[in-house]
Design a protein around this motif. Structure first.
Motif, PDB file in Angstrom:
ATOM      1  N   ALA A   4      -7.138   6.699   6.548  1.00  0.00           N
ATOM      2  CA  ALA A   4      -7.850   6.985   5.296  1.00  0.00           C
ATOM      3  C   ALA A   4      -7.702   5.850   4.297  1.00  0.00           C
ATOM      4  O   ALA A   4      -8.618   5.566   3.520  1.00  0.00           O
ATOM      5  CB  ALA A   4      -7.358   8.299   4.697  1.00  0.00           C
ATOM      6  N   LEU A  36      -9.628   5.192   0.924  1.00  0.00           N
ATOM      7  CA  LEU A  36     -10.208   6.472   0.531  1.00  0.00           C
ATOM      8  C   LEU A  36      -9.125   7.408   0.009  1.00  0.00           C
ATOM      9  O   LEU A  36      -9.327   8.132  -0.967  1.00  0.00           O
ATOM     10  CB  LEU A  36     -10.941   7.122   1.709  1.00  0.00           C
ATOM     11  N   ALA A  37      -7.964   7.398   0.662  1.00  0.00           N
ATOM     12  CA  ALA A  37      -6.841   8.204   0.188  1.00  0.00           C
ATOM     13  C   ALA A  37      -6.382   7.715  -1.189  1.00  0.00           C
ATOM     14  O   ALA A  37      -5.998   8.519  -2.046  1.00  0.00           O
ATOM     15  CB  ALA A  37      -5.688   8.141   1.187  1.00  0.00           C
ATOM     16  N   LEU A  52     -15.549   9.981   2.512  1.00  0.00           N
ATOM     17  CA  LEU A  52     -14.857  11.060   1.804  1.00  0.00           C
ATOM     18  C   LEU A  52     -15.831  11.688   0.823  1.00  0.00           C
ATOM     19  O   LEU A  52     -16.306  11.032  -0.106  1.00  0.00           O
ATOM     20  CB  LEU A  52     -13.637  10.513   1.060  1.00  0.00           C
ATOM     21  N   TYR A  74     -12.935  14.601   4.528  1.00  0.00           N
ATOM     22  CA  TYR A  74     -12.944  13.325   5.240  1.00  0.00           C
ATOM     23  C   TYR A  74     -13.841  13.426   6.461  1.00  0.00           C
ATOM     24  O   TYR A  74     -13.846  14.440   7.171  1.00  0.00           O
ATOM     25  CB  TYR A  74     -11.531  12.956   5.690  1.00  0.00           C
ATOM     26  N   GLN A  75     -14.570  12.350   6.732  1.00  0.00           N
ATOM     27  CA  GLN A  75     -15.403  12.255   7.916  1.00  0.00           C
ATOM     28  C   GLN A  75     -15.121  10.930   8.616  1.00  0.00           C
ATOM     29  O   GLN A  75     -14.648   9.982   8.003  1.00  0.00           O
ATOM     30  CB  GLN A  75     -16.888  12.338   7.535  1.00  0.00           C
ATOM     31  N   SER A  92     -15.276   5.362   7.823  1.00  0.00           N
ATOM     32  CA  SER A  92     -14.815   6.639   7.270  1.00  0.00           C
ATOM     33  C   SER A  92     -15.533   6.936   5.959  1.00  0.00           C
ATOM     34  O   SER A  92     -15.998   6.027   5.265  1.00  0.00           O
ATOM     35  CB  SER A  92     -13.303   6.612   7.027  1.00  0.00           C
ATOM     36  N   ALA A 145     -11.102   8.662   9.497  1.00  0.00           N
ATOM     37  CA  ALA A 145     -10.095   9.260   8.608  1.00  0.00           C
ATOM     38  C   ALA A 145      -9.947  10.755   8.811  1.00  0.00           C
ATOM     39  O   ALA A 145      -8.954  11.348   8.385  1.00  0.00           O
ATOM     40  CB  ALA A 145     -10.449   8.974   7.149  1.00  0.00           C
ATOM     41  N   ALA A 146     -10.931  11.392   9.477  1.00  0.00           N
ATOM     42  CA  ALA A 146     -10.845  12.830   9.720  1.00  0.00           C
ATOM     43  C   ALA A 146      -9.858  13.152  10.824  1.00  0.00           C
ATOM     44  O   ALA A 146      -9.206  14.206  10.795  1.00  0.00           O
ATOM     45  CB  ALA A 146     -12.226  13.382  10.075  1.00  0.00           C
TER      46      ALA A 146
END
Length: 220
Positions: free
Chosen positions: A169, A172-173, A86, A158-159, A84, A162-163
């Motif tokens: 996520a 990253l979150a 971001l 997000y990619q 993932s 996580a997208a």
């Protein structure tokens, strides 16, 4: 360098509750439970990577990749964890109203013009935009998140896993929730990107020809 939580109704909700309290009552304004934070509200004692207008919290196993020009001005910030990513951007906003609703509609229209359908979905920070786009590697899922702050807006994209699955996520979150925005005091046109720069130590190591390479981080 490897640096690297549902924003509540936040500042607006607290302001409304405070307005209902009699004037004789002392009101203690608390910092938001989670960010992105304005620099005036940011918790202390947190290790962060200072990129100027954005300060990114150190979260284990998250790699911060930045692309900069020879002058050290950052063009792109991407955080990577596992499968993932971001991408982060921060923009000037008016003092009174947020701009995410307008920006989200413009993104949706742009995607539509490119042949990609986008769906509005309720997320932790409000309405998100979910889309699937085609690039040189095939189809890619994107999840656009916007956070309106005091005179700024953070756009997070997000990619990867996580997208399509917000629960994936994870770290990253955490980075988004711990993000700090330093808007500065000077007047700026609405929607103008706020300036980002390489940390001094990274800029000192990079010459004009290798600014991009030096700005890619790689240890905890």
């Amino acid at each position: 360098m490897i640096f690297s939580r549902k924003r509540d109704a936040g500042r607006h909700a607290r302001a409304e509750r405070a307005a209902e309290i009699p004037e004789t009552t002392d009101v203690v304004e608390e910092a938001p439970a989670r960010g992105p934070y304005d620099v005036t509200e940011a918790p202390e004692g947190v290790q962060r990577l200072d990129l100027g207008s954005l300060q990114i919290p150190a979260v284990a196993d998250v790699e911060v990749r930045v692309q900069a020009d020879p002058q050290g001005v950052i063009q792109q910030v991407v955080l990577v964890h596992g499968r993932s990513a971001l991408q982060l951007g921060v923009f000037a906003a008016p003092r009174s109203d947020g701009i995410w609703d307008e920006v989200r509609e413009e993104i949706r229209q742009s995607l539509f013009n490119d042949g990609a359908a986008a769906q509005e979905v309720a997320g932790e920070y409000g309405i998100e935009l979910h889309a699937r786009v085609r690039n040189e590697d095939g189809l890619t899922d994107l999840r656009f998140v916007g956070v309106d702050g005091p005179r700024w807006m953070v756009r997070a994209v997000y990619q990867g896993e996580a997208a399509t699955n917000p629960a994936a996520a994870g770290p990253l979150a955490q980075c988004l929730e711990g993000l700090v925005v330093d808007r500065g005091v000077e007047a700026k046109p609405v929607r103008e990107p706020l300036p980002l720069r390489l940390p001094r130590e990274a800029g000192a190591q990079a010459g004009p020809a290798d600014a991009d390479a030096a700005s890619t981080t790689g240890s905890r």
